[in-house]
Design an enzyme around this catalytic site. Structure first.
Site, PDB file in Angstrom:
ATOM      1  N   LYS A  53      -5.572  -7.838   0.962  1.00 56.16           N
ATOM      2  CA  LYS A  53      -5.981  -7.726  -0.562  1.00 56.16           C
ATOM      3  C   LYS A  53      -6.331  -9.257  -0.929  1.00 56.16           C
ATOM      4  CE  LYS A  53      -6.712  -3.433  -0.990  1.00 56.16           C
ATOM      5  NZ  LYS A  53      -8.165  -2.856  -0.865  1.00 56.16           N
ATOM      6  N   TYR A  63      -1.013  -5.486   4.173  1.00 54.89           N
ATOM      7  CA  TYR A  63      -1.875  -4.957   2.747  1.00 54.89           C
ATOM      8  C   TYR A  63      -1.966  -6.090   1.695  1.00 54.89           C
ATOM      9  CZ  TYR A  63      -3.541  -2.170  -1.018  1.00 54.89           C
ATOM     10  OH  TYR A  63      -4.052  -1.611  -2.138  1.00 54.89           O
TER      11      TYR A  63
HETATM   12  P1  NAD Z   1      -7.297   7.018  -1.662  1.00 53.48           P
HETATM   13  O1  NAD Z   1      -6.212   7.150  -0.537  1.00 53.48           O
HETATM   14  O2  NAD Z   1      -7.248   7.919  -2.661  1.00 53.48           O
HETATM   15  O3  NAD Z   1      -8.731   6.715  -1.252  1.00 53.48           O
HETATM   16  C1  NAD Z   1      -9.376   5.957  -0.249  1.00 53.48           C
HETATM   17  C2  NAD Z   1     -10.641   6.300   0.173  1.00 53.48           C
HETATM   18  O4  NAD Z   1     -10.678   5.428   1.656  1.00 53.48           O
HETATM   19  C3  NAD Z   1     -10.073   7.648   1.337  1.00 53.48           C
HETATM   20  O5  NAD Z   1     -10.985   8.729   0.861  1.00 53.48           O
HETATM   21  C4  NAD Z   1     -10.163   7.336   2.610  1.00 53.48           C
HETATM   22  O6  NAD Z   1     -10.636   8.494   3.509  1.00 53.48           O
HETATM   23  C5  NAD Z   1     -11.015   6.266   2.650  1.00 53.48           C
HETATM   24  N1  NAD Z   1     -10.753   5.463   4.094  1.00 53.48           N
HETATM   25  C6  NAD Z   1      -9.924   4.915   4.551  1.00 53.48           C
HETATM   26  N2  NAD Z   1     -10.257   4.258   5.577  1.00 53.48           N
HETATM   27  C7  NAD Z   1     -11.698   4.238   5.893  1.00 53.48           C
HETATM   28  C8  NAD Z   1     -12.385   3.937   6.776  1.00 53.48           C
HETATM   29  N3  NAD Z   1     -12.071   3.253   7.801  1.00 53.48           N
HETATM   30  N4  NAD Z   1     -13.729   4.081   6.663  1.00 53.48           N
HETATM   31  C9  NAD Z   1     -14.278   4.837   5.353  1.00 53.48           C
HETATM   32  N5  NAD Z   1     -13.356   5.281   4.446  1.00 53.48           N
HETATM   33  C10 NAD Z   1     -12.127   4.844   4.631  1.00 53.48           C
HETATM   34  O7  NAD Z   1      -6.919   5.617  -2.410  1.00 53.48           O
HETATM   35  P2  NAD Z   1      -7.357   4.678  -3.559  1.00 53.48           P
HETATM   36  O8  NAD Z   1      -5.852   4.702  -4.229  1.00 53.48           O
HETATM   37  O9  NAD Z   1      -8.082   5.552  -4.474  1.00 53.48           O
HETATM   38  O10 NAD Z   1      -7.659   3.378  -3.161  1.00 53.48           O
HETATM   39  C11 NAD Z   1      -8.982   2.905  -3.393  1.00 53.48           C
HETATM   40  C12 NAD Z   1      -8.815   1.350  -3.238  1.00 53.48           C
HETATM   41  O11 NAD Z   1      -8.075   0.813  -4.208  1.00 53.48           O
HETATM   42  C13 NAD Z   1      -8.173   1.100  -1.977  1.00 53.48           C
HETATM   43  O12 NAD Z   1      -9.013  -0.111  -1.447  1.00 53.48           O
HETATM   44  C14 NAD Z   1      -6.884   0.489  -2.167  1.00 53.48           C
HETATM   45  O13 NAD Z   1      -6.174  -0.127  -1.422  1.00 53.48           O
HETATM   46  C15 NAD Z   1      -6.992  -0.014  -3.856  1.00 53.48           C
HETATM   47  N6  NAD Z   1      -5.786  -0.040  -4.639  1.00 53.48           N
HETATM   48  C16 NAD Z   1      -5.113   1.324  -4.964  1.00 53.48           C
HETATM   49  C17 NAD Z   1      -4.174   1.259  -5.782  1.00 53.48           C
HETATM   50  C18 NAD Z   1      -3.551   2.361  -6.153  1.00 53.48           C
HETATM   51  O14 NAD Z   1      -2.462   2.498  -7.029  1.00 53.48           O
HETATM   52  N7  NAD Z   1      -3.773   3.691  -6.043  1.00 53.48           N
HETATM   53  C19 NAD Z   1      -3.719   0.056  -6.410  1.00 53.48           C
HETATM   54  C20 NAD Z   1      -4.321  -1.227  -6.084  1.00 53.48           C
HETATM   55  C21 NAD Z   1      -5.517  -0.919  -5.064  1.00 53.48           C
END
Ligand code: NAD
Length: 264
Positions: free
Chosen positions: A174, A170
């Site tokens: 990123k 991961y």
């Molecule tokens: P989440 O799990 O709530 O949402 C992620 C979405 O991506 C889900 O709806 C999932 O079905 C979809 N997804 C996964 N694989 C997929 C694929 N192959 N094709 C299409 N859709 C797909 O996550 P979130 O926390 O809202 O994360 C959103 C973004 O932010 C991600 O890229 C995550 O890595 C990043 N992020 C999250 C955090 C955190 O603390 N939550 C922090 C930094 C970055």
């Protein structure tokens, strides 16, 4: 926190600054992607959700309290080039334009380094990096031809340092998202397309809740300068700003939004 509190900015004034714009949000069925769909649609954009299990259009509109004409929903695995091709083509066929792409789809397994299999390594890179690449590549010609475009990619604090809960794959992915963002920013700035990344810290989403044991999010963020967990709408507001005309001079940026956890 109720679902509504996490999803929607506390403002009653709906702006129409994105009226007429057409957007795609990958990962738009959950967490920060879903909050971004709300933020863009509330500003007047027509937004297509690309997600593995895309919610029904009517369900999505009523969940976000926006008109049903504002949203579309397409089941897409962003790692599958054929599916991405067809999904982007369907948006272009219906809307005849594409202005905004937000790549929020992501996965972050917490696997310790020595336990990561080659398959899992590839899958994490495929969703976070290849998916972003494929969607950017398919979306950019329409933006270039229209002379205006906004791409916002989801990196993470993990893209600048290391992940709090996700594995080495991961963190690697990123960092890769930031490289792609910077390269595209340089290549497409001259044709009116900006490409930026957001780097959220710990945000209250199903992903973060699923990665960390009960109470850990609150404990981990209690010592931050802003001592609490971030909310999806707070990140969505940043994305919506980067997607607007107001952010025309910002490109190639990797914007931190983390309550001051990382101050660089
Ligand atoms: P989440 O799990 O709530 O949402 C992620 C979405 O991506 C889900 O709806 C999932 O079905 C979809 N997804 C996964 N694989 C997929 C694929 N192959 N094709 C299409 N859709 C797909 O996550 P979130 O926390 O809202 O994360 C959103 C973004 O932010 C991600 O890229 C995550 O890595 C990043 N992020 C999250 C955090 C955190 O603390 N939550 C922090 C930094 C970055």
């Amino acid at each position: 926190m109720s679902a509504d509190e996490g999803l929607r900015a506390p403002t009653s004034a709906d702006s129409v600054e994105l009226e007429g714009r057409v957007a795609i949000v990958t990962g738009g069925a959950s967490g920060m992607g879903l909050a971004t769909v709300h933020a863009l649609a509330r500003r007047g954009a027509t937004v297509a959700v690309f997600d593995l299990a895309a919610p029904g259009r009517t369900e999505l509109a009523s969940m976000l309290d926006v008109g049903v004409d504002r949203v579309r929903s397409v089941a897409v695995d962003v790692t599958d080039s054929g599916q991405v091709d067809r999904a982007v083509a369907s948006v272009l066929a219906e809307q005849a334009r594409l202005d905004i792409l937000v790549n929020a789809a992501g996965i972050a397994p917490p696997t310790p380094f020595e336990d990561i299999t080659e398959d899992e390594w590839s899958r994490v890179l495929a969703v976070n990096v290849n998916g972003t690449f494929l969607c950017c590549q398919r979306a950019l010609p329409a933006m270039r031809d229209g002379g205006w475009g906004r791409i916002v990619n989801f990196s993470s604090t993990a893209g600048k340092t290391i992940s709090t809960a996700g594995g080495a794959h991961y963190t690697t992915a990123k960092h890769g998202v930031l490289g792609l963002t910077r390269h595209l920013a340089k290549a497409y700035g001259p044709v009116g397309v900006t490409v930026n990344a957001v780097c959220p810290g710990l945000i209250d989403t199903p992903m973060a809740r699923g990665l960390l044991p009960e109470g850990s999010l609150e404990r981990a963020t209690a010592s931050y300068p802003v001592p609490r967990v971030g909310l999806p709408w707070e990140v969505a507001e940043l994305v919506a700003f980067l997607a607007s005309d107001r952010a025309a001079y910002i490109t190639g940026a990797a914007v931190d939004i983390n309550g001051g956890d990382l101050i660089v």
